[in-house]
Design an enzyme around this catalytic site. Structure first.
Site, PDB file in Angstrom:
ATOM      1  NE  ARG A  77      -3.318   2.617   2.495  1.00  0.00           N
ATOM      2  CZ  ARG A  77      -3.338   3.434   3.537  1.00  0.00           C
ATOM      3  NH1 ARG A  77      -2.861   3.053   4.708  1.00  0.00           N
ATOM      4  NH2 ARG A  77      -3.863   4.634   3.439  1.00  0.00           N
ATOM      5  CG  HIS A 121      -1.180   9.208   3.245  1.00  0.00           C
ATOM      6  ND1 HIS A 121      -1.334   7.855   3.506  1.00  0.00           N
ATOM      7  CD2 HIS A 121      -0.824   9.760   4.416  1.00  0.00           C
ATOM      8  CE1 HIS A 121      -1.067   7.612   4.773  1.00  0.00           C
ATOM      9  NE2 HIS A 121      -0.749   8.744   5.352  1.00  0.00           N
ATOM     10  CD  GLU A 166      -4.877   7.763   9.397  1.00  0.00           C
ATOM     11  OE1 GLU A 166      -4.370   8.826   9.754  1.00  0.00           O
ATOM     12  OE2 GLU A 166      -4.481   6.659   9.804  1.00  0.00           O
ATOM     13  CG  ASN A 287      -5.282   3.483   8.518  1.00  0.00           C
ATOM     14  OD1 ASN A 287      -5.434   2.458   7.867  1.00  0.00           O
ATOM     15  ND2 ASN A 287      -4.937   4.637   7.965  1.00  0.00           N
ATOM     16  CE1 TYR A 289       0.198   3.624  13.388  1.00  0.00           C
ATOM     17  CE2 TYR A 289      -1.812   4.504  12.424  1.00  0.00           C
ATOM     18  CZ  TYR A 289      -0.544   3.988  12.284  1.00  0.00           C
ATOM     19  OH  TYR A 289      -0.014   3.822  11.028  1.00  0.00           O
ATOM     20  CD  GLU A 349      -1.675   4.247   7.871  1.00  0.00           C
ATOM     21  OE1 GLU A 349      -1.434   4.765   8.982  1.00  0.00           O
ATOM     22  OE2 GLU A 349      -1.902   4.907   6.839  1.00  0.00           O
TER      23      GLU A 349
HETATM   24  C1  FCB Z   1      -1.252   7.502  10.500  1.00  0.00           C
HETATM   25  C2  FCB Z   1      -0.892   8.070   9.144  1.00  0.00           C
HETATM   26  C3  FCB Z   1       0.488   7.680   8.672  1.00  0.00           C
HETATM   27  C4  FCB Z   1       1.493   7.698   9.795  1.00  0.00           C
HETATM   28  C5  FCB Z   1       0.972   6.917  10.966  1.00  0.00           C
HETATM   29  C6  FCB Z   1       1.953   6.817  12.120  1.00  0.00           C
HETATM   30  O1  FCB Z   1      -2.262   8.258  11.094  1.00  0.00           O
HETATM   31  O2  FCB Z   1      -1.814   7.649   8.181  1.00  0.00           O
HETATM   32  O3  FCB Z   1       0.849   8.543   7.642  1.00  0.00           O
HETATM   33  O4  FCB Z   1       1.800   8.991  10.140  1.00  0.00           O
HETATM   34  O5  FCB Z   1      -0.211   7.498  11.430  1.00  0.00           O
END
Ligand code: FCB
Length: 440
Positions: A77, A121, A166, A287, A289, A349
């Site tokens: 990707r 992006h 995002e 995505n 985190y 992600e």
């Molecule tokens: C996400 C983004 C990517 C990167 C990661 C750590 O939110 O899509 O570009 O910065 O965080």
């Protein structure tokens, strides 16, 4: 013992984005983007860093594709840089920009890897921002023209398409608080940028379908929202923040409606666009985190919520608490919320940054990243066991790269990049992921 056994057809991948790795910002006819402007603005990026070279992927992509080939992933990707294709944001496409992505995509295909392309992006062409950026509806129309150009050129080779990465981060960090380009601090007046991005998504899906694109989805950042005490004012704040972070994008795209909390902040006439926004999708990219803590707003706070740090978990160097079970909860919650409107999910992600260094004896020891991946993949597996249809997982990121306003300090790659020499060194997590994707 974690269960890391996945179905044979599960798609393993890695993710990157154009501005974070390509460099060569003045080459090949590329025009300026809002991130070029932002990185030139004093005080915006840690240590005054910029991305004029970044990981120099524009020149070194054959080496990076060779690394992926060795890794054994089934998919890559990446994102197209809109300002490489349409330096003025619209008009005639730049042949050199298209030719660069021809070369990249052809070499990815030759390595037996499926290209998964994001159209946007966050690197808006500066002329588009100058004309109003995501605050104006026209940007959605220009984006659709760009999507048509890309669909016509690449639909024969790109296997999966993601129009915008995002949009939440663009709206909140870019337009509401100004920590990212274009650096506006409009608070709730930034909500129209969410609608215009959602519209851009819907129009781009239509343009890509017309060009014969195989599989089209989206990629949204999702953070479970955690109140602390569970009192009613705090739960109300949590519902509001959840609407803002998670539902402002997923609800219109999947359900064809906006969360009630945000309706009064949307542009007039927004409802007419909902059928365009809610195009049927082939997949939904999550995505993930971290979760986000919330509390009730204190006196004088103009917002109906207040952020609260989550404590008691190990942290990455990007200040993210490491909470793998929140990923399982998020996937189950998604299944509950969107039920039969939810297409198959891909984790587009997931990853972490640590202070990775090349060891004297060579190589990079990053045991924390291996633990992170084991735990998050176990969470994905647990969600699948509970009935969520997850079809693939992409590590963020293949390479260390330019982490937006934090510059180069947070290293997210499976491959270390020495920014002086641009030398690539696979980390221990690369070998670990290689074994997983090759054995699975
Ligand atoms: C996400 C983004 C990517 C990167 C990661 C750590 O939110 O899509 O570009 O910065 O965080």
């Amino acid at each position: 013992m974690e269960n890391l056994s996945f179905p044979r057809e599960f798609l393993w991948g890695v993710s990157t984005s154009a501005f974070q790795i390509e460099g060569a910002v003045d080459e090949g006819g590329r025009g300026p983007s809002i991130w070029d402007t932002f990185t030139k603005t004093p005080g915006k990026i840690a240590n005054g860093e910029h991305a004029r070279v970044a990981a120099d992927h524009y020149h070194r992509y054959p080496e990076d594709v060779a690394l992926m080939s060795d890794l054994g992933v089934g998919a890559y990707r990446f994102s197209f840089a809109w300002p490489r294709i349409l330096p003025d944001g619209k008009g005639a496409p730049n042949a050199e920009g298209l030719a660069f992505y021809d070369r990249l995509i052809d070499s990815v295909c030759e390595a037996g890897i499926a290209p998964v392309a994001t159209l946007y992006h966050w690197d808006t062409p500066q002329p588009v921002e100058d004309a109003g950026g995501w605050l104006v509806r026209d940007t959605a129309e220009w984006f659709a023209e760009y999507a048509a150009v890309m669909g016509e050129r690449f639909a024969d080779r790109v296997k999966m398409w993601i129009p915008l990465n995002e949009p939440m981060v663009m709206s909140i960090y870019g337009y509401a608080i100004g920590e990212y380009a274009p650096g506006k601090a409009l608070l709730l007046d930034a909500v129209p940028t969410a609608h215009h991005q959602n519209l851009a998504h819907g129009l781009a899906v239509q343009a890509l379908r017309a060009a014969g694109a195989a599989s089209i989805g989206t990629a949204n950042n999702h953070s479970p929202v955690w109140p602390e005490t569970g009192t009613e004012p705090e739960n109300a704040a949590a519902r509001w923040l959840d609407a803002l972070l998670n539902r402002l994008y997923a609800d219109p795209v999947l359900l064809g409606r906006y969360p009630g909390e945000l309706v009064e902040h949307l542009p007039a006439g927004f409802a007419d666009d909902l059928p365009t926004i809610a195009q049927p999708l082939d997949f939904y990219g999550v995505n993930y985190y971290e979760p986000q803590g919330v509390k009730a707003p204190g006196p004088g706070n103009p917002l109906p919520f207040e952020l609260r740090p989550i404590e008691g978990f190990p942290m990455t160097t990007n200040d993210s608490p490491i909470v793998p079970h929140a990923l399982r909860d998020l996937l189950l919650d998604f299944q509950g919320r969107y039920a039969d409107r939810l297409p198959p999910i891909y984790l587009t992600e997931n990853g972490c940054s640590f202070d990775d260094r090349v060891a004297e004896e060579g190589g990079v020891r990053d045991p924390e990243r291996i633990d992170f991946l084991v735990e998050h993949l176990s969470a994905v597996r647990a969600a699948m066991d509970a009935g969520v249809d997850v079809r693939g997982y992409f590590v963020w990121s293949l390479l260390d790269n330019f982490e937006w306003s934090k510059g180069y300090a947070p290293r997210f790659g499976l491959v270390h990049v020495d920014y002086e020499t641009l030398r690539r060194t696979p980390k221990d997590s690369f070998a670990w992921y290689r074994k997983l994707v090759r054995d699975d």
